[in-house]
Design an enzyme around this catalytic site. Structure first.
Site, mmCIF file in Angstrom:
data_model
loop_
_atom_site.group_PDB
_atom_site.id
_atom_site.type_symbol
_atom_site.label_atom_id
_atom_site.label_comp_id
_atom_site.label_asym_id
_atom_site.label_seq_id
_atom_site.Cartn_x
_atom_site.Cartn_y
_atom_site.Cartn_z
ATOM 1 N N GLU A 76 0.903 -1.275 0.066
ATOM 2 C CA GLU A 76 0.018 0.103 -0.087
ATOM 3 C C GLU A 76 0.837 1.225 -0.026
ATOM 4 O OE1 GLU A 76 -2.941 0.703 3.168
ATOM 5 O OE2 GLU A 76 -3.866 2.257 1.653
ATOM 6 N N GLU A 101 4.813 4.940 3.811
ATOM 7 C CA GLU A 101 4.294 6.241 3.967
ATOM 8 C C GLU A 101 5.281 7.035 4.466
ATOM 9 O OE1 GLU A 101 2.499 8.933 4.556
ATOM 10 O OE2 GLU A 101 0.840 7.748 4.009
ATOM 11 N N ASP A 150 -2.334 11.942 -2.567
ATOM 12 C CA ASP A 150 -2.608 13.540 -2.737
ATOM 13 C C ASP A 150 -2.988 13.807 -4.198
ATOM 14 O OD1 ASP A 150 -2.056 13.793 0.082
ATOM 15 O OD2 ASP A 150 0.188 13.505 -0.402
ATOM 16 N N LYS A 154 -4.032 21.658 -8.370
ATOM 17 C CA LYS A 154 -3.782 22.894 -9.267
ATOM 18 C C LYS A 154 -3.092 22.428 -10.321
ATOM 19 C CE LYS A 154 -3.863 26.293 -5.517
ATOM 20 N NZ LYS A 154 -2.904 26.712 -4.279
ATOM 21 N N ASP A 186 -11.270 10.825 -5.153
ATOM 22 C CA ASP A 186 -12.305 11.481 -5.225
ATOM 23 C C ASP A 186 -12.129 12.770 -6.019
ATOM 24 O OD1 ASP A 186 -10.387 12.582 -3.209
ATOM 25 O OD2 ASP A 186 -12.104 13.534 -2.259
HETATM 26 C C1 LIG Z 1 -4.502 11.787 0.868
HETATM 27 S S1 LIG Z 1 -3.648 10.752 1.988
HETATM 28 C C2 LIG Z 1 -4.696 9.182 1.792
HETATM 29 C C3 LIG Z 1 -4.387 7.967 2.886
HETATM 30 C C4 LIG Z 1 -5.042 6.873 2.801
HETATM 31 N N1 LIG Z 1 -4.585 5.948 1.585
HETATM 32 C C5 LIG Z 1 -6.378 6.931 2.868
HETATM 33 O O1 LIG Z 1 -7.156 6.626 2.043
HETATM 34 O O2 LIG Z 1 -6.834 7.402 3.904
HETATM 35 C C6 LIG Z 1 -2.285 10.453 1.041
HETATM 36 C C7 LIG Z 1 -1.003 9.721 1.983
HETATM 37 O O3 LIG Z 1 0.076 9.631 0.817
HETATM 38 C C8 LIG Z 1 1.284 9.592 1.463
HETATM 39 N N2 LIG Z 1 2.218 9.935 0.497
HETATM 40 C C9 LIG Z 1 2.077 10.992 -0.518
HETATM 41 N N3 LIG Z 1 3.230 10.583 -1.535
HETATM 42 C C10 LIG Z 1 3.960 9.391 -1.055
HETATM 43 C C11 LIG Z 1 4.782 9.066 -1.603
HETATM 44 N N4 LIG Z 1 5.669 9.163 -2.488
HETATM 45 N N5 LIG Z 1 5.404 7.769 -0.873
HETATM 46 C C12 LIG Z 1 4.761 7.299 0.467
HETATM 47 N N6 LIG Z 1 3.682 7.898 0.817
HETATM 48 C C13 LIG Z 1 3.199 8.978 0.066
HETATM 49 C C14 LIG Z 1 0.929 11.071 2.338
HETATM 50 O O4 LIG Z 1 1.826 11.139 3.373
HETATM 51 C C15 LIG Z 1 -0.460 10.767 2.945
HETATM 52 O O5 LIG Z 1 -0.532 10.137 4.218
#
Ligand SMILES: C[S@@+](CC[C@H](N)C(=O)[O-])C[C@H]1O[C@@H](n2cnc3c(N)ncnc32)[C@H](O)[C@@H]1O
Length: 239
Positions: A76, A101, A150, A154, A186
């Site tokens: 994941e 993460e 994420d 933009k 989303d």
């Molecule tokens: C918007 S959150 C979604 C979290 C989870 N998947 C959920 O659905 O609740 C996106 C997560 O991806 C992590 N993230 C972003 N870029 C990443 C990367 N290159 N490698 C690992 N984690 C990453 C961020 O720190 C964040 O916790």
């Protein structure tokens, strides 16, 4: 291999910021203290800008050694506060789950959701875009999951989005023929971009747009739904 001889990653844009900092809430800190020794992988780090979220590109992880068995491996990417991870690992004790993460408070939060250290879960505090280029054996991942990455809505930030042609190729090297990459978002614009990238990629074919079976409703899904956004699930099969 010395650090100087190790393969170097090309310069890249990060898909994350650490805006929220690395401070953990007390209960998450307590969970970190209790379980990190068992559940968080200790890996060699590169020097320089990626010292905290990179993995030494010469380092290889053997999942059967990490989990002490041979079982289907789910990776994941961006497990956030671990809702999906903990739910899925509890439902599927016969599968192993590796969560990548970059946000340490999220890892602490995920561990705080466990009554005991789940034997089929490991965390790696690492940037997936970097680590997955070198860390795992080719074809070693049964399913890759990227839920609510994420969105970088933009236009000028679109280049930071994790799902890109390069990343699609990185994931394709890890998932064997017939294996799946499950995604959800989303953000309609990101869903469209994911489809453009993966439909055009020779290694991936769309297998389903139904909800991923082990994906519970997370904060991000709820937030999107409450804001009137449609949730899009995509599952691509490794061709
Ligand atoms: C918007 S959150 C979604 C979290 C989870 N998947 C959920 O659905 O609740 C996106 C997560 O991806 C992590 N993230 C972003 N870029 C990443 C990367 N290159 N490698 C690992 N984690 C990453 C961020 O720190 C964040 O916790």
């Amino acid at each position: 291999m010395s650090q100087a001889d190790a393969p170097r990653h090309p310069a890249r844009l990060r898909s994350f910021t650490r805006r929220g900092g690395r401070m953990l809430k007390q209960s998450h800190e307590d969970a970190w203290e209790r379980y990190a020794g068992t559940l968080v992988l200790d890996v060699p780090r590169p020097r320089g800008a990626d010292a905290s979220t990179g993995v030494d590109p010469a380092h290889r992880l053997d999942p059967s050694q990490v989990f002490g068995r041979s079982a289907p491996l789910v990776v994941e990417i961006g497990s956030g506060s671990g809702d999906t991870l903990v739910h899925a690992a509890t439902q599927r004790p016969d599968w192993d789950f590796l969560a990548l993460e970059v946000w340490r408070p999220g890892i602490g939060h995920a561990m705080a959701k466990m009554d005991r250290p789940l034997p089929n879960v490991r965390f790696l505090e690492a940037d997936a875009a970097l680590a997955l280029q070198t860390l795992l054996p080719p074809g070693g991942v049964h399913e890759m999951w990227t839920f609510f990455p994420d969105p970088w809505p933009k236009q000028r930030h679109h280049k930071r989005r994790l799902v890109s042609p390069d990343f699609a190729a990185t994931v394709a090297a890890l998932v064997p023929t017939g294996g799946l990459w499950r995604l959800a978002t989303d953000w309609a614009g990101y869903a469209h971009a994911m489809r453009q990238v993966l439909d055009a990629h020779p290694s991936w074919e769309l297998a389903s747009t139904g909800r991923a079976p082990l994906r519970p409703v997370t904060r991000f899904e709820r937030r999107g739904t409450e804001a009137g956004r449609e949730i899009v699930d995509l599952a691509y099969r490794r061709a």
